[in-house]
Design an enzyme around this catalytic site. Structure first.
Site, PDB file in Angstrom:
ATOM      1  N   LEU A  63     -11.762   8.860   2.175  1.00 44.26           N
ATOM      2  CA  LEU A  63     -11.137   7.831   3.012  1.00 44.26           C
ATOM      3  C   LEU A  63      -9.681   7.601   2.622  1.00 44.26           C
ATOM      4  O   LEU A  63      -9.295   7.802   1.467  1.00 44.26           O
ATOM      5  CB  LEU A  63     -11.935   6.529   2.892  1.00 44.26           C
ATOM      6  CG  LEU A  63     -13.418   6.681   3.286  1.00 44.26           C
ATOM      7  CD1 LEU A  63     -14.241   5.515   2.780  1.00 44.26           C
ATOM      8  CD2 LEU A  63     -13.555   6.820   4.797  1.00 44.26           C
ATOM      9  N   PRO A  64      -8.846   7.130   3.574  1.00 44.83           N
ATOM     10  CA  PRO A  64      -7.411   7.062   3.333  1.00 44.83           C
ATOM     11  C   PRO A  64      -6.902   5.770   2.710  1.00 44.83           C
ATOM     12  O   PRO A  64      -5.737   5.698   2.329  1.00 44.83           O
ATOM     13  CB  PRO A  64      -6.829   7.226   4.737  1.00 44.83           C
ATOM     14  CG  PRO A  64      -7.857   6.580   5.620  1.00 44.83           C
ATOM     15  CD  PRO A  64      -9.178   6.914   4.990  1.00 44.83           C
ATOM     16  N   THR A  90      -9.197   8.097  -3.406  1.00 43.93           N
ATOM     17  CA  THR A  90      -8.428   7.514  -4.508  1.00 43.93           C
ATOM     18  C   THR A  90      -8.177   6.053  -4.175  1.00 43.93           C
ATOM     19  O   THR A  90      -7.405   5.735  -3.274  1.00 43.93           O
ATOM     20  CB  THR A  90      -7.094   8.264  -4.687  1.00 43.93           C
ATOM     21  OG1 THR A  90      -7.356   9.638  -4.948  1.00 43.93           O
ATOM     22  CG2 THR A  90      -6.312   7.678  -5.866  1.00 43.93           C
ATOM     23  N   LYS A 165      -7.555   9.947 -12.077  1.00 43.29           N
ATOM     24  CA  LYS A 165      -6.899  10.470 -10.873  1.00 43.29           C
ATOM     25  C   LYS A 165      -5.494   9.905 -10.728  1.00 43.29           C
ATOM     26  O   LYS A 165      -4.563  10.614 -10.325  1.00 43.29           O
ATOM     27  CB  LYS A 165      -7.722  10.137  -9.627  1.00 43.29           C
ATOM     28  CG  LYS A 165      -7.074  10.567  -8.296  1.00 43.29           C
ATOM     29  CD  LYS A 165      -6.885  12.071  -8.206  1.00 43.29           C
ATOM     30  CE  LYS A 165      -6.057  12.505  -7.002  1.00 43.29           C
ATOM     31  NZ  LYS A 165      -6.564  12.051  -5.719  1.00 43.29           N
ATOM     32  N   LYS A 234       0.797   5.127  -1.928  1.00 44.34           N
ATOM     33  CA  LYS A 234      -0.377   4.317  -2.273  1.00 44.34           C
ATOM     34  C   LYS A 234      -0.829   4.619  -3.695  1.00 44.34           C
ATOM     35  O   LYS A 234      -1.092   3.707  -4.502  1.00 44.34           O
ATOM     36  CB  LYS A 234      -1.513   4.591  -1.297  1.00 44.34           C
ATOM     37  CG  LYS A 234      -2.815   3.858  -1.620  1.00 44.34           C
ATOM     38  CD  LYS A 234      -4.034   4.577  -1.048  1.00 44.34           C
ATOM     39  CE  LYS A 234      -4.243   5.918  -1.693  1.00 44.34           C
ATOM     40  NZ  LYS A 234      -5.568   6.519  -1.500  1.00 44.34           N
TER      41      LYS A 234
END
Length: 295
Positions: A63-64, A90, A165, A234
């Site tokens: 998902l974004p 992430t 990450k 982000k």
């Protein structure tokens, strides 16, 4: 039955690989056209997140955004069928912990499993997959994750893989920004950018950006590597937040973040992240591109 939610640049090829490995797959995305495309490689299409969770015991998501991840986790938590949720997105350690707690309250195990390796890694099954959560859940998920790349169990603490990450992506953000800056400097001084890359890659200055991103997306001026500037910003912001929460100094990260914020303003969130070079080109009055050589 395996569920897959989110068929973007990374999610679609990952779902494709799972279906190609013979997994019975049900998929959902907010865009009907990509769900229809997924049915062409054998997946079943769903009309909602809840339908996926009600039909699949294991649900993966790519998902974004943080709100999307939270919303999907909440929907999966309401399912009577799902037993394991694997978030490949992430989203940072705080949200991963929140999702874990939400799902655990309903008896559903959760793994945060963000990936690195880009679109080509997703297509070729060459992703690095950082995983944290219950060891038993990891044992269950590992055969699936092996089909997508190489899973690394980071630890039991929910969110630990997210921290790993963010460390990885800050390094990627920094090396792409630094490579863009030095290549623009060299071009301004009259150097051939391809020769510069050849030298960097043969010496100590080589990076993933100089070996892969610049040859594929910058020199040919395609800017289509497959990762959006908005997503990189982000991730950098999440790194800054986590570093601040730990009370750590972050002088280099702040400088890198400044370059990415400039790229976001000038090139837009949907631009390919290799467009960071355009910001430096505009300031220098040069263009980085392959040089035509006469025979």
């Amino acid at each position: 039955m395996i569920g897959f939610i989110g068929l973007g640049n990374m999610g679609f090829p990952m779902a494709h690989r799972l279906a190609g490995a013979g997994r019975e797959l049900i998929v959902y995305d907010t865009r009907d056209d990509v769900v229809e495309r997924a049915t062409r490689f054998g997946a079943s299409g769903a009309s909602s997140v809840r339908e996926v969770a009600d039909r699949a015991q294991i649900v993966l998501a790519s998902l974004p955004s943080l709100p999307a991840s939270a919303a999907v986790a909440d929907e999966v938590a309401e399912s009577a069928t799902a037993t394991l949720f694997i978030d490949l997105s992430t989203v940072g350690s705080e949200l991963a912990q929140r999702n874990h707690d939400t799902l655990a309250a309903r008896g559903i195990a959760a793994l945060d499993a963000p990936v690195s390796g880009g679109v080509s890694g997703a297509q070729q099954g060459g992703l690095a997959i950082m995983v944290s959560g219950p060891p038993a859940a990891f044992d269950t998920a590992k055969p699936l994750l092996d089909e997508l790349g190489r899973p690394f169990f980071v630890g039991e603490k929910p969110g630990a893989a997210q921290t790993m990450k963010l460390v990885n992506n800050l390094m990627a953000a920094a090396t792409l920004a630094a490579t863009a800056e030095v290549i623009v400097m060299g071009v301004k001084a009259g150097l051939d950018p391809q020769v510069m890359l050849d030298v960097l890659n043969a010496g100590s200055g080589g990076t993933h950006a100089s070996r892969d991103k610049f040859p594929k997306a910058v020199l040919p001026r395609t800017f289509d590597y497959g990762f959006a500037t908005g997503l990189m910003v982000k991730d950098v912001r999440l790194y800054l937040d986590e570093a601040a929460a730990l009370g750590l100094p972050r002088p280099l990260a702040d400088a890198v973040a400044g370059m990415w914020e400039s790229t976001l303003r000038e090139q837009g969130p949907e631009s390919d992240f290799t467009s960071i070079v355009k910001v430096l080109e505009n300031a220098a009055g040069v263009t980085v591109g392959a040089v035509r050589r006469s025979c």
